[in-house]
Design an enzyme around this catalytic site. Sequence first.
Site, PDB file in Angstrom:
ATOM      1  N   CYS A  75      40.595 -12.943   5.329  1.00 45.39           N
ATOM      2  CA  CYS A  75      39.361 -12.503   6.060  1.00 45.39           C
ATOM      3  C   CYS A  75      39.167 -14.185   6.725  1.00 45.39           C
ATOM      4  CB  CYS A  75      38.291 -12.190   5.219  1.00 45.39           C
ATOM      5  SG  CYS A  75      36.556 -12.223   6.105  1.00 45.39           S
ATOM      6  N   HIS A 162      46.566  -6.592  13.088  1.00 47.48           N
ATOM      7  CA  HIS A 162      45.607  -6.614  13.964  1.00 47.48           C
ATOM      8  C   HIS A 162      46.194  -5.928  15.240  1.00 47.48           C
ATOM      9  CE1 HIS A 162      42.292  -9.089  12.605  1.00 47.48           C
ATOM     10  NE2 HIS A 162      43.299  -9.352  12.005  1.00 47.48           N
ATOM     11  N   GLU A 211      36.679  -3.739  13.242  1.00 49.01           N
ATOM     12  CA  GLU A 211      37.342  -4.057  12.032  1.00 49.01           C
ATOM     13  C   GLU A 211      37.694  -2.793  11.284  1.00 49.01           C
ATOM     14  OE1 GLU A 211      36.330  -7.282   9.440  1.00 49.01           O
ATOM     15  OE2 GLU A 211      35.255  -8.399  11.136  1.00 49.01           O
ATOM     16  N   CYS A 220      34.984 -11.805  14.167  1.00 51.97           N
ATOM     17  CA  CYS A 220      36.451 -11.673  13.224  1.00 51.97           C
ATOM     18  C   CYS A 220      37.260 -12.654  13.456  1.00 51.97           C
ATOM     19  CB  CYS A 220      36.877 -10.273  13.462  1.00 51.97           C
ATOM     20  SG  CYS A 220      38.473  -9.962  12.497  1.00 51.97           S
ATOM     21  N   GLY A 223      40.837 -12.013  13.611  1.00 55.58           N
ATOM     22  CA  GLY A 223      40.832 -11.148  14.932  1.00 55.58           C
ATOM     23  C   GLY A 223      41.028 -12.198  16.150  1.00 55.58           C
TER      24      GLY A 223
HETATM   25  N1  LIG Z   1      38.384  -6.135   8.195  1.00 60.70           N
HETATM   26  C1  LIG Z   1      39.387  -6.871   7.940  1.00 60.70           C
HETATM   27  C2  LIG Z   1      38.930  -8.013   6.808  1.00 60.70           C
HETATM   28  C3  LIG Z   1      38.227  -8.775   7.273  1.00 60.70           C
HETATM   29  C4  LIG Z   1      38.663  -9.761   8.305  1.00 60.70           C
HETATM   30  C5  LIG Z   1      37.138 -10.592   9.234  1.00 60.70           C
HETATM   31  N2  LIG Z   1      35.949 -10.277   8.724  1.00 60.70           N
HETATM   32  C6  LIG Z   1      37.747 -11.893   9.464  1.00 60.70           C
HETATM   33  O1  LIG Z   1      36.833 -12.772   9.517  1.00 60.70           O
HETATM   34  O2  LIG Z   1      38.973 -12.234   9.545  1.00 60.70           O
HETATM   35  C7  LIG Z   1      40.776  -6.155   7.461  1.00 60.70           C
HETATM   36  O3  LIG Z   1      40.635  -4.771   6.867  1.00 60.70           O
HETATM   37  O4  LIG Z   1      41.855  -6.660   7.468  1.00 60.70           O
END
Ligand SMILES: N[C@H](CCC[C@H](N)C(=O)O)C(=O)O
Length: 277
Positions: A75, A162, A211, A220, A223
């Site tokens: 994250c 991603h 997400e 994100c 992301g």
């Molecule tokens: N939902 C993402 C984790 C959090 C990513 C995001 N909040 C960031 O800032 O990178 C997943 O399931 O891989």
Amino acid sequence: MQLNFTKMHGLGNDFVMINAIDQDVNLTNPMIKAIADRHQGIGCDQLLMVEASPVADCDFRYRIFNSDGSEVEQCGNGARCFARFVVDQGLTDKTEIPVLTAGGRIVLNLREDGQVTVDMGEPQLLPAEIPLAMPEQQVRYSHTLEDNGQVEFSAVSMGNPHAVLVVDDVDTAEVESIGSEFQRDEVFPQQVNVGFMQVIDRQQVRLRVFERGVGETMACGTGACAAIVAGRLQGLLDTPVTVILPAGKLEIHWAGEHSPVMMTGPVATVFHGTINI
Ligand SMILES: N[C@H](CCC[C@H](N)C(=O)O)C(=O)O
């Protein structure tokens, strides 16, 4: 169990931060979902936990749980908040902090201006590393979704998976429909975070992300990293690139294959609290 927590966010991607070094923490999946619930709990996109590091070359273990309770590998916005949190909790007085995540080792750098730069490590591009059910690595993949028809996307892992779609206008992109359909499609066997990137010019993009385990978030971090890697591999972007999000900007730098992705952006502490769970 009574838990002390801190509420933080990185550009509106919001987190409940838990110090599991100074307090006994034993959270089940249902408990994490209850904490993340925006009506009956504290409310957050992710719950982030700091634990003692099990390895010598990291100072802490950084664990990440989506609001649906799933534990995930990485994250990015959370990593910036984690750097601020461990210092504010008195767990370290360093400004360069190596941490271990399920997606690998990353290094957090607290800057004088209050922003945080994170070495997010190298992106992974092989289908098996994403994971992606495609026979060979491509810069852009084509796939037919049942409801949304044919889509073109790049696939990048920042430790977490991603898909990145290049769109003409993020404001009209079918974020919810395409984002949720990808979760049900076997092409991403561990589901996927789906980014919709509008290229403004070679140094600026706009981005929206659906997400995995949450839905669309305000920002994100991984992301943004994945989007810039995809854009650079397609020859659309220089480096660094400013990623324009609803609540502010991230700066992403990627020198190219076999180089780490560097992410810089703000963090915010909102409040401290205690919850009985
Ligand atoms: N939902 C993402 C984790 C959090 C990513 C995001 N909040 C960031 O800032 O990178 C997943 O399931 O891989």
